[in-house]
Design a protein around this motif. Structure first.
Motif, mmCIF file in Angstrom:
data_model
loop_
_atom_site.group_PDB
_atom_site.id
_atom_site.type_symbol
_atom_site.label_atom_id
_atom_site.label_comp_id
_atom_site.label_asym_id
_atom_site.label_seq_id
_atom_site.Cartn_x
_atom_site.Cartn_y
_atom_site.Cartn_z
ATOM 1 N N VAL A 27 0.830 -1.326 -0.071
ATOM 2 C CA VAL A 27 0.008 -0.027 0.030
ATOM 3 C C VAL A 27 0.764 1.117 0.076
ATOM 4 O O VAL A 27 1.721 1.402 0.769
ATOM 5 C CB VAL A 27 -0.875 0.039 1.164
ATOM 6 N N THR A 28 0.725 1.879 -1.212
ATOM 7 C CA THR A 28 1.560 3.174 -0.949
ATOM 8 C C THR A 28 0.781 4.686 -1.049
ATOM 9 O O THR A 28 -0.294 4.490 -1.286
ATOM 10 C CB THR A 28 2.413 3.360 -2.468
ATOM 11 N N ARG A 29 1.182 5.552 -0.502
ATOM 12 C CA ARG A 29 0.654 6.679 -0.372
ATOM 13 C C ARG A 29 0.981 7.729 -1.455
ATOM 14 O O ARG A 29 1.915 8.059 -1.766
ATOM 15 C CB ARG A 29 0.910 7.320 1.028
ATOM 16 N N SER A 38 -4.184 9.534 -0.246
ATOM 17 C CA SER A 38 -5.301 8.345 -0.342
ATOM 18 C C SER A 38 -4.416 7.305 -0.421
ATOM 19 O O SER A 38 -3.296 7.011 -1.221
ATOM 20 C CB SER A 38 -6.182 8.452 -1.447
ATOM 21 N N ASP A 39 -4.801 6.102 0.416
ATOM 22 C CA ASP A 39 -3.878 4.822 0.017
ATOM 23 C C ASP A 39 -4.350 4.039 -1.148
ATOM 24 O O ASP A 39 -5.455 3.878 -1.384
ATOM 25 C CB ASP A 39 -4.096 4.007 1.315
ATOM 26 N N THR A 40 -3.212 3.610 -1.818
ATOM 27 C CA THR A 40 -3.685 2.966 -3.107
ATOM 28 C C THR A 40 -3.127 1.561 -3.002
ATOM 29 O O THR A 40 -1.860 1.325 -2.699
ATOM 30 C CB THR A 40 -3.087 3.646 -4.376
ATOM 31 N N THR A 62 0.675 -1.560 5.491
ATOM 32 C CA THR A 62 0.637 -0.503 5.001
ATOM 33 C C THR A 62 1.730 0.265 5.341
ATOM 34 O O THR A 62 2.426 0.393 6.373
ATOM 35 C CB THR A 62 -0.583 0.026 6.100
#
Length: 457
Positions: free
Chosen positions: A9-11, A16-18, A455
């Motif tokens: 999960v990258t910001r 917003s987390d993608t 995350t």
């Protein structure tokens, strides 16, 4: 199945987390979160409970006390006390345990087959969503090029270099390009939402589909630009097998060896046969052994002696149950035969579909897409040099756009045919350990913790 790659999960810039998902990540999420598959996984827990109950001796001891006159407290009151236990002597308990154990094997195979079908559907959904993204990219690039051309056409119209008719053609083409983008956005959004729902994600969860098996994006499918065209994103995906090297007999043998639905039907036959033998054995009367204590009236002392008995099978000898179990056994044998024939048909059909789809994709890539991508570099230069007029430019550009979109349709058809072939041969069957129910407890053991998804800030 491909070796799972950890989803990350990258910001992004929008805070917003993608969630970046490869095909292996989709498989793991489906196994862990798909509600339908989670419900089916409880079949093993149910069968495990049946096995546990079959191991428990089903007859409890029987204690009875009888007294004449209804008096239990008097010192001289007569009474009779008996403690008895039914004993199965013809191996009924062993058959009952054997049938339950086979039922657990069948339930495990049923769950594996549900996992096979679920992974196949998830794979097809992943490829549909990925192809929809690439078609959207194609439409967006075509729109950008058309709008740049429209700006030049408007300038030419103002300077009197072209007619109003030609300018109107450019305006119409720009409107069509905007419509194609909206249509592609609608399809891409629908396919993405369907994939999210299938893997147990909420609709507002932002995701990015990774083209390769490791979870990173592949080459962009940019098209219809005057610059040299990059290779399609399909090159970043694991190569599909050559259909020429696929032997139908080997594929059928492979499918018969590892398809869980065939294993489930085989276990169902064994379970029915065992239950038929159990029905015959249960018609035999159980022994009733125990001890009795009796005291007659007066000052007589209690007397202790053995107690033995059994029922007389004069009327109920499980006649109907035996007939029923025989019919169920024959039904299970016929179902297994139908499953085997269905597997052979599935493999043959999937192999033919994959062969045809691979040929179609190869034709589009070599005979259509590559020449089209070569010609697109020459169109704008030829138009600016006055070698072709605007209607010819628009016509050729639409042909190139159709070629690019047709390639992605052929690519998707090949990938869906490959998924069908993998499902038919059992290649998508998940291991049984990954399908243990979460609440199995001591029957199947607790489900292992999954810490693959992390995350990162």
């Amino acid at each position: 199945m491909a070796s799972p790659a950890a989803a990350q999960v990258t910001r992004g810039a929008t805070a917003s987390d993608t969630l970046t998902l490869s095909l292996a990540d989709v498989h793991r999420l489906v196994i862990r979160q798909n509600p339908t598959l989670l419900a089916t996984r409880q079949e093993t827990a149910i069968a495990g409970g049946e096995l546990r109950q079959a191991r428990v001796y089903q007859f409890n001891p029987n204690l009875s006390l009888q007294a004449v006159g209804g008096s239990f407290g008097g010192s001289g009151s007569p009474y009779e006390l008996a403690l008895t236990q039914d004993v199965e002597w013809a191996g009924q308990r062993g058959l009952r345990i054997g049938a339950a154990r086979t039922g657990l094997t069948r339930a495990s195979a049923v769950v594996q087959n549900a996992g096979r079908l679920t992974l196949a559907e998830a794979s097809a959904g992943f490829y549909r969503a990925l192809a929809a993204e690439r078609r959207l990219s194609v439409a967006q690039d075509a729109l950008a090029l058309t709008e740049r051309l429209l700006a030049a056409v408007r300038t030419q119209l103002a300077e009197g270099e072209i007619s109003t008719l030609e300018a109107n053609l450019a305006e119409i083409e720009a409107g069509r390009a905007r419509g194609r983008v909206l249509t592609a956005q609608r399809v891409a959004t629908s396919d993405e939402l369907e994939l999210k729902q299938f893997i147990g994600l909420t609709p507002d969860t932002p995701v990015r589909l990774a083209a390769d098996a490791g979870g990173t994006a592949g080459a962009a499918g940019v098209v219809l630009t005057p610059q040299p065209m990059p290779r399609p994103v399909a090159a970043a995906l694991p190569a599909a097998p050559d259909p020429a090297v696929l032997d139908p007999d080997s594929l059928v043998a492979l499918a018969l060896a590892r398809r869980p639905d065939l294993a489930a039907s085989t276990a169902a036959v064994r379970e029915a046969e065992t239950l038929t033998r159990l029905a015959r054995r249960e018609a035999l009367p159980n022994l009733r052994l125990g001890a009795a204590v009796e005291r007659a009236g007066g000052d007589g002392s209690p007397e202790i002696g053995p107690a033995i008995g059994f029922s007389l099978p004069l009327f109920n000898r499980n006649q109907g149950l035996v007939d029923q179990r025989r019919a169920l056994t024959e039904q299970a044998r016929l179902d297994r035969r139908a499953t085997e024939l269905g597997i052979r048909a599935d493999v043959a059909q999937a192999a033919r579909a994959y062969r045809t789809a691979s040929e179609e994709a190869a034709v589009f890539e070599t005979s259509v897409l590559r020449p089209a991508r070569t010609n697109i570099e020459l169109l704008e230069t030829a138009y600016r040099a006055g070698k072709i007029d605007l209607p010819t430019l628009l016509l050729l550009r639409n042909q190139l756009l159709d070629a690019e979109l047709g390639y992605w349709d052929a690519w998707l058809a090949q990938r869906e045919a490959l998924v069908q072939l993998e499902a038919a041969t059992g290649a998508l069957t998940p291991p049984a350990a990954s399908l243990q129910p979460r609440n199995a407890g001591t029957v199947d053991g607790p489900a292992p913790a999954d810490s693959s998804f992390r995350t990162s800030p």
